[in-house]
Write a protein that holds these residues in place. Structure first.
Motif, mmCIF file in Angstrom:
data_model
loop_
_atom_site.group_PDB
_atom_site.id
_atom_site.type_symbol
_atom_site.label_atom_id
_atom_site.label_comp_id
_atom_site.label_asym_id
_atom_site.label_seq_id
_atom_site.Cartn_x
_atom_site.Cartn_y
_atom_site.Cartn_z
ATOM 1 N N ARG A 81 -7.079 -3.514 5.163
ATOM 2 C CA ARG A 81 -6.465 -2.459 3.842
ATOM 3 C C ARG A 81 -7.467 -1.505 3.437
ATOM 4 O O ARG A 81 -7.051 -0.534 2.932
ATOM 5 C CB ARG A 81 -6.196 -3.617 2.792
ATOM 6 N N PRO A 116 1.416 2.388 4.659
ATOM 7 C CA PRO A 116 0.842 1.748 5.746
ATOM 8 C C PRO A 116 1.382 2.160 7.091
ATOM 9 O O PRO A 116 2.787 2.270 6.856
ATOM 10 C CB PRO A 116 0.967 0.430 5.457
ATOM 11 N N PRO A 118 0.807 -1.116 -0.043
ATOM 12 C CA PRO A 118 -0.038 0.074 0.060
ATOM 13 C C PRO A 118 0.906 1.289 0.028
ATOM 14 O O PRO A 118 2.058 1.232 0.315
ATOM 15 C CB PRO A 118 -0.955 -0.070 1.304
#
Length: 108
Positions: A64, A26, A23
């Motif tokens: 997520r 994060p 990502p």
């Protein structure tokens, strides 16, 4: 047949974890939680049911999604939306930690 399905599910889960481990930014807690959960899942794969693997995948996906929602920052949301988004993140963290048997305090 069950072993083949478990192996397929494991492959999908590991692929999902590897792909989703990228990502934008994060938090270190989230990254450690996801990595620790993936390691525990890999270690216990043989004894897990497909339902348990799906539950782990679902909770990781929820985490997520919560991380992605917060990535825009508080300026992109109303104060109420920000509170809801941070509550979703806390809940997603706790759910994933619980299903993986990880203590949140161990993550820092």
């Amino acid at each position: 047949m069950t072993r083949a399905l478990a192996l397929l599910a494991a492959t999908l889960l590991v692929g999902h974890v590897a792909h989703a481990a990228e990502p934008a930014s994060p938090s270190s807690v989230d990254a450690r939680l996801i990595n620790n959960c993936a390691a525990r899942t890999d270690a216990r794969m043989e004894s897990m049911t497909l339902g348990k693997l799906e539950q782990i995948r679902s909770y990781e996906f929820s985490l997520r999604m919560a991380m992605a929602q917060l990535a825009a920052g508080s300026d992109a949301m109303t104060p109420s939306e920000w509170q809801q988004a941070t509550a979703k993140l806390r809940t997603a963290r706790l759910e994933l930690a619980q299903v993986c048997g990880i203590s949140m305090s161990s993550l820092g």
